[in-house]
Motif scaffolding. Structure first.
Motif, mmCIF file in Angstrom:
data_model
loop_
_atom_site.group_PDB
_atom_site.id
_atom_site.type_symbol
_atom_site.label_atom_id
_atom_site.label_comp_id
_atom_site.label_asym_id
_atom_site.label_seq_id
_atom_site.Cartn_x
_atom_site.Cartn_y
_atom_site.Cartn_z
ATOM 1 N N ASP A 9 -32.639 21.841 45.928
ATOM 2 C CA ASP A 9 -32.467 21.383 44.550
ATOM 3 C C ASP A 9 -33.394 22.211 43.667
ATOM 4 O O ASP A 9 -34.607 22.229 43.866
ATOM 5 C CB ASP A 9 -32.812 19.900 44.460
ATOM 6 N N LEU A 10 -32.801 22.905 42.713
ATOM 7 C CA LEU A 10 -33.592 23.739 41.808
ATOM 8 C C LEU A 10 -34.352 22.863 40.828
ATOM 9 O O LEU A 10 -33.789 21.953 40.208
ATOM 10 C CB LEU A 10 -32.678 24.709 41.062
ATOM 11 N N ASP A 11 -35.627 23.121 40.679
ATOM 12 C CA ASP A 11 -36.473 22.296 39.824
ATOM 13 C C ASP A 11 -36.176 22.552 38.354
ATOM 14 O O ASP A 11 -36.152 23.701 37.907
ATOM 15 C CB ASP A 11 -37.950 22.601 40.109
ATOM 16 N N GLN A 12 -35.926 21.442 37.615
ATOM 17 C CA GLN A 12 -35.645 21.482 36.171
ATOM 18 C C GLN A 12 -34.763 22.691 35.814
ATOM 19 O O GLN A 12 -35.071 23.460 34.902
ATOM 20 C CB GLN A 12 -36.945 21.478 35.366
ATOM 21 N N PHE A 13 -33.650 22.832 36.538
ATOM 22 C CA PHE A 13 -32.859 24.060 36.536
ATOM 23 C C PHE A 13 -32.510 24.573 35.138
ATOM 24 O O PHE A 13 -32.824 25.712 34.784
ATOM 25 C CB PHE A 13 -31.579 23.849 37.350
ATOM 26 N N ILE A 14 -31.834 23.763 34.338
ATOM 27 C CA ILE A 14 -31.370 24.244 33.034
ATOM 28 C C ILE A 14 -32.558 24.637 32.160
ATOM 29 O O ILE A 14 -32.559 25.701 31.529
ATOM 30 C CB ILE A 14 -30.498 23.176 32.351
ATOM 31 N N ALA A 15 -33.575 23.794 32.132
ATOM 32 C CA ALA A 15 -34.760 24.122 31.335
ATOM 33 C C ALA A 15 -35.432 25.380 31.867
ATOM 34 O O ALA A 15 -35.912 26.222 31.100
ATOM 35 C CB ALA A 15 -35.734 22.946 31.345
ATOM 36 N N ALA A 16 -35.481 25.532 33.190
ATOM 37 C CA ALA A 16 -36.115 26.714 33.782
ATOM 38 C C ALA A 16 -35.369 27.986 33.413
ATOM 39 O O ALA A 16 -35.985 29.025 33.135
ATOM 40 C CB ALA A 16 -36.179 26.560 35.295
ATOM 41 N N VAL A 17 -34.039 27.930 33.404
ATOM 42 C CA VAL A 17 -33.255 29.100 32.999
ATOM 43 C C VAL A 17 -33.573 29.471 31.543
ATOM 44 O O VAL A 17 -33.746 30.642 31.202
ATOM 45 C CB VAL A 17 -31.746 28.832 33.178
ATOM 46 N N GLU A 18 -33.676 28.468 30.690
ATOM 47 C CA GLU A 18 -33.963 28.742 29.278
ATOM 48 C C GLU A 18 -35.361 29.340 29.100
ATOM 49 O O GLU A 18 -35.561 30.235 28.271
ATOM 50 C CB GLU A 18 -33.825 27.459 28.462
ATOM 51 N N VAL A 19 -36.319 28.862 29.885
ATOM 52 C CA VAL A 19 -37.682 29.409 29.770
ATOM 53 C C VAL A 19 -37.716 30.856 30.256
ATOM 54 O O VAL A 19 -38.442 31.688 29.696
ATOM 55 C CB VAL A 19 -38.676 28.529 30.558
ATOM 56 N N LEU A 20 -36.943 31.181 31.277
ATOM 57 C CA LEU A 20 -36.877 32.577 31.718
ATOM 58 C C LEU A 20 -36.315 33.470 30.629
ATOM 59 O O LEU A 20 -36.731 34.627 30.488
ATOM 60 C CB LEU A 20 -36.005 32.689 32.977
#
Length: 341
Positions: A9-20
């Motif tokens: 399970d990817l951690d805070q996936f959508i938010a993590a993609v946006e931060v990248l």
């Protein structure tokens, strides 16, 4: 070597993609949802861990999220970006000698044969991080249920093993709602029977459960309490069980005619999705969210599976007629469900 089920399970996936995509947001509370405008009606798709500390979570209205965390950065959802990031993650997982069963953008079951599942989990996390810069958590289990639940103990960016050997030690005293497959309403019904914990549910009389929940679901709930579950992991491509569309209105709808017209429009959009899927729909459901935030869903089985737009629109209208439209409506949704394979 032993057979294991891993749940990643990817951690805070959508938010993590946006931060990248926006490194300057690292460490700040980030909320993704709707158009990214918290003054408009929409709900949170995901929130970074920093935002969650303020009580912001998925499904929370954006306006309430803004009140709880006024310093949060609000961003619109970008499905194509999440599709691309997810594809990279799954490609990294498939480079290992495992079977990958994709569950969604941010999670998958893996079937593996190994003597050291923790070492495999660490290798998986490292490979995904190196390739995508995204962190994942890994649950290890002797079946899918335990692997899925183990991931919750692994977060963030950790590894946890949950098996028959430690099931009751870890889960026995937890509320029944902690089980994958039991929600708040079912937990309340179980509590009415005096069943508050996982251990109590596991020891329950199946006959009592069957009388309350039916001959299928009642015994199945006890099975969940025991931690039992399926072990087969398949790499078969994901097949959608339904297609749906919904709309949140910036101003409540109050007139039955405009509510009916909105449902008809949604049904037509769903009909196009059904046609593109190439499979007929067998059931139609309508979701209505009344002001201030009461959500109800009704559905009906079609006389015969169909892709006909007129039939689907007619069915949606018939389901809408099952509601008492006595309150203003803030959201409408239509879902077409496909027959079981």
């Amino acid at each position: 070597m032993a057979a294991w089920v891993l749940h990643v399970d990817l951690d805070q996936f959508i938010a993590a993609v946006e931060v990248l995509r926006r490194p300057e947001l690292a460490g700040r509370p980030v909320v993704v949802g709707g158009s990214g405008d918290p003054t408009r009606r929409a709900v949170v798709a995901t929130a970074s861990y920093e935002a969650r500390e303020f009580g912001v979570h998925s499904g929370l209205p954006l306006r309430l999220a803004a009140r709880r965390c006024p310093d949060a950065v609000f961003l619109p959802a970008d499905a194509p970006a999440y599709d691309a990031a997810s594809a990279e993650v799954m490609a990294a997982l498939r480079e290992f000698d495992v079977v990958v069963e994709v569950l969604g953008w941010d999670e998958a079951f893996l079937g593996a044969t190994t003597d050291d599942p923790e070492a495999l989990a660490a290798d998986l996390a490292r490979a995904v991080l190196d390739r995508t810069r995204l962190h994942l958590s890994v649950g290890i289990g002797d079946n899918k249920l335990r692997a899925k639940l183990a991931t919750g103990f692994a977060k963030p960016a950790g590894v946890y093993r949950l098996t028959r050997d430690n099931w009751f030690e870890v889960m026995g005293g937890r509320p029944t709602e902690a089980l994958w497959g039991i929600g708040r309403r079912t937990a309340a019904k179980l509590a009415d029977l005096g069943l508050h914990t996982v251990r109590e549910l596991a020891a329950a009389d199946e006959r009592v459960l069957a009388r309350r929940f039916g001959p299928t679901m009642g015994p199945w709930y006890r099975t969940l309490g025991l931690g039992a579950g399926g072990t087969e992991v398949t790499a078969s491509p994901y097949v959608a069980r339904s297609r749906s569309r919904e709309t949140t209105f910036q101003e409540d709808l109050t007139e039955p005619a405009e509510i009916g017209a909105a449902v008809a429009t949604l049904a037509r959009r769903v009909a196009r999705d059904v046609a593109a899927e190439g499979r007929p729909a067998a059931r139609v459901a309508v979701k209505v969210r009344f002001a201030p935030f009461f959500t109800h869903t009704r559905s009906r089985t079609l006389p015969a599976p169909t892709s006909d737009p007129d039939e689907l629109e007619r069915a949606a209208g018939e389901v809408l007629a099952l509601f008492e439209l006595t309150r203003p409506v803030r959201l409408l949704g239509v879902r077409a469900e496909f027959p079981a394979p």
